[in-house]
Design an enzyme around this catalytic site. Structure first.
Site, PDB file in Angstrom:
ATOM      1  N   LYS A  18       0.821  -1.218   0.000  1.00 57.16           N
ATOM      2  CA  LYS A  18       0.000   0.000   0.000  1.00 57.16           C
ATOM      3  C   LYS A  18       0.853   1.265   0.000  1.00 57.16           C
ATOM      4  CE  LYS A  18      -2.645  -0.470   3.589  1.00 57.16           C
ATOM      5  NZ  LYS A  18      -2.027  -1.689   4.154  1.00 57.16           N
ATOM      6  N   ARG A  92     -11.621   0.386   8.478  1.00 53.93           N
ATOM      7  CA  ARG A  92     -11.259  -0.959   8.928  1.00 53.93           C
ATOM      8  C   ARG A  92     -12.432  -1.719   9.526  1.00 53.93           C
ATOM      9  NH1 ARG A  92      -5.184  -1.183  11.468  1.00 53.93           N
ATOM     10  NH2 ARG A  92      -4.086  -0.305   9.677  1.00 53.93           N
ATOM     11  N   ARG A 126      12.393  -7.614   6.322  1.00 55.30           N
ATOM     12  CA  ARG A 126      12.148  -6.193   6.603  1.00 55.30           C
ATOM     13  C   ARG A 126      12.975  -5.711   7.794  1.00 55.30           C
ATOM     14  NH1 ARG A 126       6.086  -4.073   6.728  1.00 55.30           N
ATOM     15  NH2 ARG A 126       5.896  -5.409   8.568  1.00 55.30           N
ATOM     16  N   ARG A 159      11.547  -6.262  13.959  1.00 51.20           N
ATOM     17  CA  ARG A 159      10.562  -6.311  15.031  1.00 51.20           C
ATOM     18  C   ARG A 159      10.125  -7.751  15.300  1.00 51.20           C
ATOM     19  NH1 ARG A 159       6.129  -1.996  13.074  1.00 51.20           N
ATOM     20  NH2 ARG A 159       5.767  -3.754  11.680  1.00 51.20           N
ATOM     21  N   ARG A 170      -1.463 -12.295  11.949  1.00 48.91           N
ATOM     22  CA  ARG A 170      -1.944 -10.933  11.671  1.00 48.91           C
ATOM     23  C   ARG A 170      -2.734 -10.893  10.370  1.00 48.91           C
ATOM     24  NH1 ARG A 170       3.250  -7.570  11.445  1.00 48.91           N
ATOM     25  NH2 ARG A 170       1.844  -5.936  10.712  1.00 48.91           N
TER      26      ARG A 170
END
Length: 222
Positions: A18, A92, A126, A159, A170
């Site tokens: 996105k 959302r 990442r 992370r 998730r």
């Protein structure tokens, strides 16, 4: 009255691209980019009344209530005025979608569909510069010096919630949460799904779609 204002929403799972697609839309079409998450964080930083209310929930790891989020979003849309805009990753919830439609009828909803295995592999590589939020991805957006931020030279970190098993969960939660929103826009015939494994595959589809839609919008009444 004819209008050149174009109002759209872009949805997509975490790490679906996105951010990259949003930037290209802004650069190509001049839309104002509106990210409710960024706006809430900015209100918290500036200690506004809205920020104070949101901070309480954010500090507790809870979702910020719809009424606070909507006030933040609608306030920003009012500030934008007579310009085309794009909401990134919002709404959302079904309640948010319904309230947005009642206040700001949309021209289009774009939904990015990237396979979960691609997203999980992408997130595994990442690395983040925590102070700035800059994100790097090994293999297609590498830092100039491995493990270091391009701008400051400070260390990058990975992370805990970027671990494959956490990301998979998730993604499942995201799909369950967004399903009513996607169904809502499907019934309104507003949503268009764009499938691909990379941004290079998806962007040409999005670009062509928006070129056609924006041309159409200027010739119709809102």
């Amino acid at each position: 009255m004819l209008t050149k204002v174009f109002r759209m929403v872009m949805l997509g799972a975490p790490a679906s691209g996105k951010g990259t697609i949003s930037k290209r839309i802004v650069d190509k079409f001049g839309f104002v980019h509106i990210s409710p998450g960024d706006m809430l964080r900015l209100n918290v930083v500036h200690n506004t009344e809205l920020g104070k209310k949101a901070k309480k929930f954010m500090n507790e790891g809870k979702l910020v209530p719809d009424d606070i989020v909507m006030k933040c979003v609608l306030s920003r849309i009012t500030e934008v005025g007579n310009k085309s805009w794009m909401l990134d990753g919002f709404p959302r919830t079904l309640a948010q979608a319904e309230r947005l439609s009642a206040s700001e009828p949309l021209h289009a909803v774009i939904n990015l569909e990237v396979p979960h295995d691609v997203i999980i592999e992408r997130v595994k590589g990442r690395w983040i510069h925590l102070p700035s939020g800059r994100v790097y991805n090994v293999g297609f957006n590498d830092p100039k010096v491995p493990g270091k931020d391009d701008v400051t030279g400070e260390d990058l970190v990975q992370r805990d919630d970027d671990k494959p098993e956490v990301v998979a969960r998730r993604l499942q939660v995201y799909e369950e949460m967004l399903r009513p929103v996607l169904d809502y826009y499907q019934k309104q015939e507003l949503i268009t799904n764009f499938k691909g494994r990379t941004t290079a595959e998806i962007w040409p589809q999005v670009e062509k779609f928006l070129l056609e839609k924006t041309r159409s919008a200027v010739a119709k009444r809102v």
